[in-house]
Design an enzyme around this catalytic site. Structure first.
Site, PDB file in Angstrom:
ATOM      1  N   PRO A   1      -2.337 125.179  13.811  1.00 29.12           N
ATOM      2  CA  PRO A   1      -3.580 125.114  14.595  1.00 29.12           C
ATOM      3  C   PRO A   1      -3.891 123.720  15.136  1.00 29.12           C
ATOM      4  O   PRO A   1      -4.585 123.590  16.139  1.00 29.12           O
ATOM      5  CB  PRO A   1      -4.651 125.572  13.604  1.00 29.12           C
TER       6      PRO A   1
ATOM      7  N   GLU B   1      -1.526 128.518   2.804  1.00 32.16           N
ATOM      8  CA  GLU B   1      -2.581 127.600   3.249  1.00 32.16           C
ATOM      9  C   GLU B   1      -2.056 126.446   4.095  1.00 32.16           C
ATOM     10  O   GLU B   1      -2.825 125.679   4.649  1.00 32.16           O
ATOM     11  CB  GLU B   1      -3.326 127.009   2.033  1.00 32.16           C
TER      12      GLU B   1
ATOM     13  N   ARG C   1      12.644 133.711  29.055  1.00 29.72           N
ATOM     14  CA  ARG C   1      12.539 134.456  30.314  1.00 29.72           C
ATOM     15  C   ARG C   1      12.678 133.546  31.533  1.00 29.72           C
ATOM     16  O   ARG C   1      12.893 134.035  32.639  1.00 29.72           O
ATOM     17  CB  ARG C   1      11.218 135.219  30.369  1.00 29.72           C
TER      18      ARG C   1
ATOM     19  N   ASP D   1       4.592 134.035  38.386  1.00 28.72           N
ATOM     20  CA  ASP D   1       3.815 134.089  37.149  1.00 28.72           C
ATOM     21  C   ASP D   1       2.531 133.284  37.276  1.00 28.72           C
ATOM     22  O   ASP D   1       2.489 132.262  37.972  1.00 28.72           O
ATOM     23  CB  ASP D   1       4.619 133.509  35.977  1.00 28.72           C
TER      24      ASP D   1
END
Length: 284
Positions: A93, A120, A158, A173
């Protein structure tokens, strides 16, 4: 291009290795995937990879030793193939937000080693010793880094040459530079009328310029409604032209037709000025 993934759940990566366009590209040898389970680098009967956090608190923390040994094995395997040391990225994160530019940069490289944390978190000493990058998908928390790693791999693979059936597909895209970094426009296919809803007339016109303008305006409108910060970024880079700005102003109800009127030129005198016969009038 080679991906090495350090994960407690190698079987999860069959999704990108075996299915869809990434699976076909893997079968064609356009990229490779190698999973390294930290449990294979433990030395106790229980194959322990986690322990209680120092200082107390809930949950468990992944141990540095098995993770570092797995990374070293991945680097050694790459070196045996003549590849240089790969960057080591932890899915976390606190990492830098992964975006289309990051996917393009990764697709242009020899690959990366991805670390999928669990519990954790990961012992900070492993991060300081081995990790070169930290990657985040956004402001939310997953049960582990595997799902994030799948997204990182898919977005990059991709973009490799020959992976998509139509080489121009990736150019359309959302976030691509060819769209000025904006969101893509809506798409339609057969039937022409579905449940009373028709395909927009511009797309049926066969007029390429009108189709291109319709798609551009829908892209601008969608981006203005959903991701206005992308418009500001495109504007700062000089990627919005006069027609774009006029459409956005009309969309916002701030367009002033007078400001877009062509300036009238003053008529030049039929006789050149006596003081400078070889110099045209400055207003012409």
């Amino acid at each position: 291009m080679r991906f090495d993934v350090v994960t407690l759940f190698p079987e999860m990566f069959g999704v990108v290795r075996d299915l869809g366009v990434t699976g076909r590209a893997h079968a064609q040898g356009r990229w490779s995937l190698h999973a390294w389970n930290p449990r294979d680098f433990t030395h106790d009967v229980h194959r322990t990879v986690d322990d209680r956090p120092y200082g107390g608190g809930p949950g468990m923390v992944m141990m540095a030793g098995p993770l570092e040994a797995a990374v070293n094995a991945a680097q050694d395997a790459r070196a045996a193939l003549g590849l240089g040391r790969a960057p080591v990225a932890l899915l976390a994160p606190v990492g830098q937000r992964y975006d289309q530019a990051g996917a393009e940069s990764l697709a242009a490289s020899d690959g990366i080693i991805l670390i999928c944390g669990r519990y954790e978190g990961v012992d900070q000493r492993f991060i300081e010793r081995c990790v070169t990058h930290e990657i985040s998908l956004g402001d939310f928390v997953l049960s582990g880094g595997e799902i994030a790693a799948l997204a990182v791999i898919d977005a990059a693979v991709r973009l490799l040459p020959g992976v998509l059936n139509d080489g121009d597909s990736a150019l359309q895209d959302s976030f691509n530079d060819t769209l000025s970094g904006l969101l893509d426009s809506p798409h339609y296919t057969r039937p022409e009328v579905y449940e009373g809803e028709s395909v927009p007339p511009a797309l049926l016109s066969g007029h390429h310029a009108n189709i291109a303008r319709w798609r551009r305006e829908r892209s601008l409108a969608l981006t203005a409604a959903r991701r206005p910060e992308l418009l500001e970024s495109a504007r700062a880079k000089g990627w919005l032209n006069k027609a774009d700005e006029r459409f956005l102003a009309e969309l916002a109800g701030t367009y002033d037709p007078a400001s877009d009127a062509p300036k009238r030129r003053r008529k030049s005198s039929s006789k050149p000025a006596a003081s400078s016969p070889a110099t045209p009038d400055a207003s012409s």
